[in-house]
Design an enzyme around this catalytic site. Sequence first.
Site, PDB file in Angstrom:
ATOM      1  N   PRO A   2       0.826  -1.211   0.000  1.00  0.00           N
ATOM      2  CA  PRO A   2       0.000   0.000   0.000  1.00  0.00           C
ATOM      3  C   PRO A   2       0.860   1.261   0.000  1.00  0.00           C
ATOM      4  CG  PRO A   2      -0.793  -1.586   1.606  1.00  0.00           C
ATOM      5  CD  PRO A   2       0.534  -2.083   1.139  1.00  0.00           C
ATOM      6  N   GLU A   3       0.708   2.070  -1.025  1.00  0.00           N
ATOM      7  CA  GLU A   3       1.390   3.358  -1.102  1.00  0.00           C
ATOM      8  C   GLU A   3       0.313   4.409  -1.372  1.00  0.00           C
ATOM      9  OE1 GLU A   3       5.087   3.355  -3.244  1.00  0.00           O
ATOM     10  OE2 GLU A   3       5.401   1.212  -2.920  1.00  0.00           O
ATOM     11  N   ASN A 165       7.953   1.707  -0.924  1.00  0.00           N
ATOM     12  CA  ASN A 165       9.161   1.045  -1.410  1.00  0.00           C
ATOM     13  C   ASN A 165       9.181   0.828  -2.913  1.00  0.00           C
ATOM     14  OD1 ASN A 165      11.653   0.135  -0.387  1.00  0.00           O
ATOM     15  ND2 ASN A 165      11.041  -1.988  -0.708  1.00  0.00           N
TER      16      ASN A 165
END
Length: 294
Positions: A2-3, A165
């Site tokens: 999740p970003e 990331n």
Amino acid sequence: MPEGDTVWQATRRLHNALAGHVLTVSDLRVPKYALTDLTGRTVLSVVPRGKHLLTRVEGGLTLHSHLRMDGSWKIYAPGERWRGGPAHQIRAILGTEERTAVGYRLPVLELLHTADEDRAVGHLGPDLLGPDWDPDKALANLLGDPDRALGEALLDQRNLAGIGNVFKSEICFLLRVTPWLPVGALPTEYAAHLPAVSKKLLEFNRERPTRVTTGRSDQTLFVYGRAGRPCLRCGTRIRVANQGDGSRERPTYWCPSCQPGPSPRPDTSQRPDTSQRPGTSQRPSRTSASRKTN
């Protein structure tokens, strides 16, 4: 993982399902709020702030949640089977007559006064997908610690909010520098483009079910998850190494030819990433650590 793009999608689904409707079910399965009942209150809105979700309800209350690595919110119609995981992983249930939102594996769940939301998200830098986005402020934040590695600085949500990331590795590739390059050593012209490149990637992906940075359907990412496979630009083998402060290192991918600069020593035992075969689309799960850098 999740970003910012994933959280934006999750909040939109929650907002469309709940906003403007009265809660008929309220079940917060954390000890502190076990007796809290939100039924009878209208959900006003669900908004993202970086990687955080803010569900605002009538009466000046906000339910703050964070997905981190594997949390999720699922939306179900009446009678639909819940498929987000076993029952013991459910942390929150918010239901109306038409939809039920179920929060699975939520590591952060707290109820606070809407006026006090800054207590939970006030530490965040400009949100790449939010109305407060300020590229100059974001760049100034990044450059404020010139000796810090670029990859670590991008993950620090106090600098700018929304990068995780996957995007960290992809942004560094697009800038043609290694994630270990000190921020202060970033060429001026690259630094000037960094905020725009970051925003463009997240905006492009907030409407997409599969994250894409290459513009291709067969190979969706340039470097992330492609250790040991050829670079899409030059053919050099993509490398991977952990990056972090020692307490929360994360796998970081880069091309040693396209991204010159400081980097860890080569791992001669490194093997190609076989989780995806060449020519197939990569779909990494769509995150974050416990410090206030999130």
